[in-house]
Design a protein around this motif. Sequence first.
Motif, PDB file in Angstrom:
ATOM      1  N   ILE A  50      -4.574 -11.567   9.016  1.00  0.00           N
ATOM      2  CA  ILE A  50      -3.288 -11.633   8.970  1.00  0.00           C
ATOM      3  C   ILE A  50      -2.324 -10.486   8.437  1.00  0.00           C
ATOM      4  CG2 ILE A  50      -1.145 -12.978   8.073  1.00  0.00           C
ATOM      5  CD1 ILE A  50      -2.769 -15.518   8.219  1.00  0.00           C
ATOM      6  N   GLU A  51      -3.016 -10.204   7.138  1.00  0.00           N
ATOM      7  CA  GLU A  51      -2.889  -9.063   6.407  1.00  0.00           C
ATOM      8  C   GLU A  51      -2.829  -7.588   7.245  1.00  0.00           C
ATOM      9  OE1 GLU A  51      -3.264  -7.855   1.939  1.00  0.00           O
ATOM     10  OE2 GLU A  51      -5.025  -7.448   3.001  1.00  0.00           O
ATOM     11  N   SER A  52      -4.091  -7.728   7.806  1.00  0.00           N
ATOM     12  CA  SER A  52      -4.349  -6.399   8.832  1.00  0.00           C
ATOM     13  C   SER A  52      -3.143  -6.286  10.096  1.00  0.00           C
ATOM     14  CB  SER A  52      -5.421  -6.577   9.453  1.00  0.00           C
ATOM     15  OG  SER A  52      -5.953  -5.274  10.209  1.00  0.00           O
ATOM     16  N   LYS A  53      -2.928  -7.468  10.502  1.00  0.00           N
ATOM     17  CA  LYS A  53      -2.150  -7.537  11.435  1.00  0.00           C
ATOM     18  C   LYS A  53      -0.533  -7.222  11.090  1.00  0.00           C
ATOM     19  CE  LYS A  53      -3.110  -8.979  14.995  1.00  0.00           C
ATOM     20  NZ  LYS A  53      -3.433  -8.248  16.339  1.00  0.00           N
ATOM     21  N   ILE A  54      -0.177  -7.718   9.790  1.00  0.00           N
ATOM     22  CA  ILE A  54       1.128  -7.210   9.269  1.00  0.00           C
ATOM     23  C   ILE A  54       1.150  -5.602   9.184  1.00  0.00           C
ATOM     24  CG2 ILE A  54       2.529  -7.312   7.214  1.00  0.00           C
ATOM     25  CD1 ILE A  54       1.488 -10.282   7.133  1.00  0.00           C
ATOM     26  N   PHE A  55       0.050  -5.107   8.642  1.00  0.00           N
ATOM     27  CA  PHE A  55      -0.023  -3.628   8.578  1.00  0.00           C
ATOM     28  C   PHE A  55       0.236  -3.068   9.663  1.00  0.00           C
ATOM     29  CE2 PHE A  55      -3.206  -4.111   4.670  1.00  0.00           C
ATOM     30  CZ  PHE A  55      -2.080  -4.478   3.768  1.00  0.00           C
ATOM     31  N   ILE A  56      -0.463  -3.377  10.863  1.00  0.00           N
ATOM     32  CA  ILE A  56      -0.502  -2.742  12.021  1.00  0.00           C
ATOM     33  C   ILE A  56       1.009  -2.925  12.667  1.00  0.00           C
ATOM     34  CG2 ILE A  56      -1.155  -2.854  14.510  1.00  0.00           C
ATOM     35  CD1 ILE A  56      -3.843  -3.620  13.366  1.00  0.00           C
ATOM     36  N   GLN A  57       1.371  -4.238  12.701  1.00  0.00           N
ATOM     37  CA  GLN A  57       2.995  -4.551  13.268  1.00  0.00           C
ATOM     38  C   GLN A  57       3.938  -3.795  12.536  1.00  0.00           C
ATOM     39  OE1 GLN A  57       1.803  -9.197  14.420  1.00  0.00           O
ATOM     40  NE2 GLN A  57       3.479  -8.712  13.289  1.00  0.00           N
ATOM     41  N   ASN A  58       3.757  -3.412  11.379  1.00  0.00           N
ATOM     42  CA  ASN A  58       4.911  -2.840  10.509  1.00  0.00           C
ATOM     43  C   ASN A  58       4.519  -1.422  10.086  1.00  0.00           C
ATOM     44  OD1 ASN A  58       6.936  -5.194  10.023  1.00  0.00           O
ATOM     45  ND2 ASN A  58       4.847  -5.915   9.684  1.00  0.00           N
ATOM     46  N   ASN A  59       3.514  -0.892  10.731  1.00  0.00           N
ATOM     47  CA  ASN A  59       3.091   0.710  10.334  1.00  0.00           C
ATOM     48  C   ASN A  59       2.948   0.739   8.880  1.00  0.00           C
ATOM     49  OD1 ASN A  59       2.314   3.105  11.136  1.00  0.00           O
ATOM     50  ND2 ASN A  59       4.307   3.754  10.971  1.00  0.00           N
ATOM     51  N   LEU A  60       2.442  -0.129   8.107  1.00  0.00           N
ATOM     52  CA  LEU A  60       2.253  -0.063   6.775  1.00  0.00           C
ATOM     53  C   LEU A  60       1.036   0.592   6.425  1.00  0.00           C
ATOM     54  CD1 LEU A  60       3.115  -3.698   5.046  1.00  0.00           C
ATOM     55  CD2 LEU A  60       4.631  -1.510   5.343  1.00  0.00           C
ATOM     56  N   GLN A  61       1.270   1.848   5.671  1.00  0.00           N
ATOM     57  CA  GLN A  61       0.018   2.531   5.559  1.00  0.00           C
ATOM     58  C   GLN A  61       0.412   3.270   3.846  1.00  0.00           C
ATOM     59  OE1 GLN A  61      -0.663   5.903   8.263  1.00  0.00           O
ATOM     60  NE2 GLN A  61       1.199   5.295   9.353  1.00  0.00           N
ATOM     61  N   VAL A  62      -0.760   3.971   3.280  1.00  0.00           N
ATOM     62  CA  VAL A  62      -0.524   4.750   2.034  1.00  0.00           C
ATOM     63  C   VAL A  62      -0.789   6.108   2.522  1.00  0.00           C
ATOM     64  CG1 VAL A  62      -1.138   4.864  -0.224  1.00  0.00           C
ATOM     65  CG2 VAL A  62      -1.157   2.676   0.860  1.00  0.00           C
ATOM     66  N   ARG A  63       0.230   7.096   2.381  1.00  0.00           N
ATOM     67  CA  ARG A  63      -0.369   8.364   2.566  1.00  0.00           C
ATOM     68  C   ARG A  63      -0.833   8.933   1.011  1.00  0.00           C
ATOM     69  NH1 ARG A  63       3.932  10.780   2.448  1.00  0.00           N
ATOM     70  NH2 ARG A  63       5.486   9.151   2.185  1.00  0.00           N
ATOM     71  N   PHE A  64      -1.537  10.243   1.308  1.00  0.00           N
ATOM     72  CA  PHE A  64      -1.983  10.723   0.113  1.00  0.00           C
ATOM     73  C   PHE A  64      -1.034  10.976  -0.882  1.00  0.00           C
ATOM     74  CE2 PHE A  64      -3.567  14.388  -2.273  1.00  0.00           C
ATOM     75  CZ  PHE A  64      -4.676  13.690  -2.939  1.00  0.00           C
ATOM     76  N   GLU A  65      -0.142  11.348  -0.631  1.00  0.00           N
ATOM     77  CA  GLU A  65       0.811  11.930  -1.574  1.00  0.00           C
ATOM     78  C   GLU A  65       1.759  10.833  -2.162  1.00  0.00           C
ATOM     79  OE1 GLU A  65       1.976  14.742  -2.948  1.00  0.00           O
ATOM     80  OE2 GLU A  65       0.103  15.675  -1.564  1.00  0.00           O
ATOM     81  N   GLU A  66       1.778   9.703  -1.547  1.00  0.00           N
ATOM     82  CA  GLU A  66       2.355   8.359  -1.942  1.00  0.00           C
ATOM     83  C   GLU A  66       1.305   7.829  -3.279  1.00  0.00           C
ATOM     84  OE1 GLU A  66       4.644   5.548   0.848  1.00  0.00           O
ATOM     85  OE2 GLU A  66       2.680   5.928   1.577  1.00  0.00           O
ATOM     86  N   LEU A  67       0.092   8.064  -2.698  1.00  0.00           N
ATOM     87  CA  LEU A  67      -0.775   7.471  -3.813  1.00  0.00           C
ATOM     88  C   LEU A  67      -1.123   8.403  -5.185  1.00  0.00           C
ATOM     89  CD1 LEU A  67      -3.190   5.314  -3.694  1.00  0.00           C
ATOM     90  CD2 LEU A  67      -4.669   6.976  -2.846  1.00  0.00           C
ATOM     91  N   LYS A  68      -1.003   9.658  -4.917  1.00  0.00           N
ATOM     92  CA  LYS A  68      -0.768  10.641  -5.958  1.00  0.00           C
ATOM     93  C   LYS A  68       0.339  10.249  -7.056  1.00  0.00           C
ATOM     94  CE  LYS A  68      -1.091  15.776  -6.874  1.00  0.00           C
ATOM     95  NZ  LYS A  68      -1.089  16.698  -6.161  1.00  0.00           N
ATOM     96  N   ASP A  69       1.549  10.178  -6.219  1.00  0.00           N
ATOM     97  CA  ASP A  69       2.794  10.054  -7.140  1.00  0.00           C
ATOM     98  C   ASP A  69       2.608   8.664  -7.858  1.00  0.00           C
ATOM     99  OD1 ASP A  69       3.743  12.397  -5.872  1.00  0.00           O
ATOM    100  OD2 ASP A  69       5.100  11.499  -4.487  1.00  0.00           O
ATOM    101  N   PHE A  70       2.117   7.648  -7.222  1.00  0.00           N
ATOM    102  CA  PHE A  70       2.252   6.354  -7.687  1.00  0.00           C
ATOM    103  C   PHE A  70       1.190   6.217  -8.867  1.00  0.00           C
ATOM    104  CE2 PHE A  70       0.112   2.033  -8.264  1.00  0.00           C
ATOM    105  CZ  PHE A  70       1.514   1.293  -8.316  1.00  0.00           C
ATOM    106  N   THR A  71      -0.178   7.220  -8.884  1.00  0.00           N
ATOM    107  CA  THR A  71      -1.067   7.318  -9.985  1.00  0.00           C
ATOM    108  C   THR A  71      -0.421   8.091 -10.997  1.00  0.00           C
ATOM    109  OG1 THR A  71      -2.773   7.382  -8.258  1.00  0.00           O
ATOM    110  CG2 THR A  71      -3.237   8.089 -10.381  1.00  0.00           C
ATOM    111  N   SER A  72       0.365   9.105 -10.775  1.00  0.00           N
ATOM    112  CA  SER A  72       1.080   9.898 -11.661  1.00  0.00           C
ATOM    113  C   SER A  72       2.018   9.040 -12.542  1.00  0.00           C
ATOM    114  CB  SER A  72       1.809  11.051 -11.084  1.00  0.00           C
ATOM    115  OG  SER A  72       2.434  11.823 -11.872  1.00  0.00           O
ATOM    116  N   GLY A  73       2.637   7.979 -12.028  1.00  0.00           N
ATOM    117  CA  GLY A  73       3.493   7.257 -12.436  1.00  0.00           C
ATOM    118  C   GLY A  73       2.964   6.501 -13.501  1.00  0.00           C
ATOM    119  N   LEU A  74       1.741   5.779 -13.010  1.00  0.00           N
ATOM    120  CA  LEU A  74       1.124   4.947 -13.870  1.00  0.00           C
ATOM    121  C   LEU A  74       0.618   5.681 -15.406  1.00  0.00           C
ATOM    122  CD1 LEU A  74      -1.205   2.655 -11.573  1.00  0.00           C
ATOM    123  CD2 LEU A  74       0.836   1.933 -12.948  1.00  0.00           C
ATOM    124  N   ILE A  75       0.309   6.683 -14.986  1.00  0.00           N
ATOM    125  CA  ILE A  75      -0.367   7.561 -16.182  1.00  0.00           C
ATOM    126  C   ILE A  75       0.537   7.887 -17.136  1.00  0.00           C
ATOM    127  CG2 ILE A  75      -1.711   9.901 -16.634  1.00  0.00           C
ATOM    128  CD1 ILE A  75      -2.999   9.580 -14.209  1.00  0.00           C
TER     129      ILE A  75
END
Length: 442
Positions: A346-371
């Motif tokens: 179900i989760e995988s289908k939700i990702f596909i139907q709604n084009n949910l993905q994590v871009r590298f820059e998003e991952l980097k910015d989120f990690t920076s915020g956590l740190i």
Amino acid sequence: MNIRKEHIDALNAVVKITIGKYEYTEKIENFLEVKRKTATLPGFRKGKTPMDVVRKQFEKPAIIEEVSKLVNKGLSDYIAKEKLDLLGNALPRFNENFDWKADELVFEYELGLAPEFSVDLSRASGVTRYKIVADDALLNEQVERIQKQYGKILTETEVKEGFEINGTFTNEEKEINNSALISLDIFADAKTAKQFIGKKVGDVVVLKTKGLFNDDHQLMDYLKVSHDDVHGLDIEVNFTIDAIQSIEKAEINDELFAKLFPNGEVTTLDGLKDKIKEDAEQQFVQQADQKFLNDVTEALLETTKFDLPETFLKKWIQTIGETPLTAEQAEVEFAKSERGLRYQLIESKIFIQNNLQVRFEELKDFTSGLIRQQMAQFGQANATDAEVDGIVSRVMSNQEEIKRISDQVLSLKMIDLYKTNVKAVEKEVNYQDFVKAMYGEM
């Protein structure tokens, strides 16, 4: 090599791979010739072993190894080319009478195919979305906690009203052995509290867990028992007194405010409560969001229906561990894992139907915020970009960390998606009522 797929039904198929002898004969002959020249076999000088002797000893293993490589690559390429969405791995069908010397070798693999379905988020409508507020009781409790935290600790010889007690809860049968700091107002019954009055260090107080606290979940904190065990837990525990103390609470004055807020942003009791309320409710948002995510997940699991290739999956489960399972054991394991598998789909289908993905820059910015947040907690609020970027680089060089952080980012995206697309019933509650709702007790 010839590969064809035969559908048994919508979720099960068999792939048949046919390999002709001509596809591997030359390679096997070259291998045997090299082996004849290099092998040292009893009774023959090196390089002088007759080919029929070499063939008898090495031909079949060589054919098995080479053909297995061809089959595995052919199967992998076929699955990729046909874009087959599989559950589990392809399962080979074994033939005890398989003839490795035949002109054509035929291999069969069973496939479990992922079901076709769609996810309708509107089916989760009606899920409650909580807004947790910090009420007066919580604010007063936190103010008192601060006063005690910055107060003066006095060592006492015997327990009196208002004192705090360090001690250890024990119960041998339930393997309970947990140190805790308690005050007498935590107990549901005043008679329980009175048992402690006059006790000294080393004394033992016997307590019954049933009805010990107003909320059974407190047993999780004080006894360190699981949530499944707290409801209806009816045993005796010993509490051994290790130390007794009283606290002379700090006065609410300019001196206390200066310790709490050196920059002078809070100078009154009302201002302190406003700050506590702001910080608490900010933290509550994360907890409320997580419950909302969990509740929508449960609703979608209940309302999104599709079949699974159960027979195939049970056979596959028998093969995936270090030790093969019996059919009965696989049945049990499938029952345990089915719900999780359904939600993964179900989760995988939700990702596909709604084009949910994590871009590298998003991952980097989120990690920076956590740190930056973590560094601020340890008094490093003014960390430079270079310092943070260096830590980010180290974190993102670890694949396990990347996976963990990616999951966090995707969860946040899922929460935002659900907030937008799921018609929820909003409900404002205090934290105590939220905890009860969390455990299904409202």
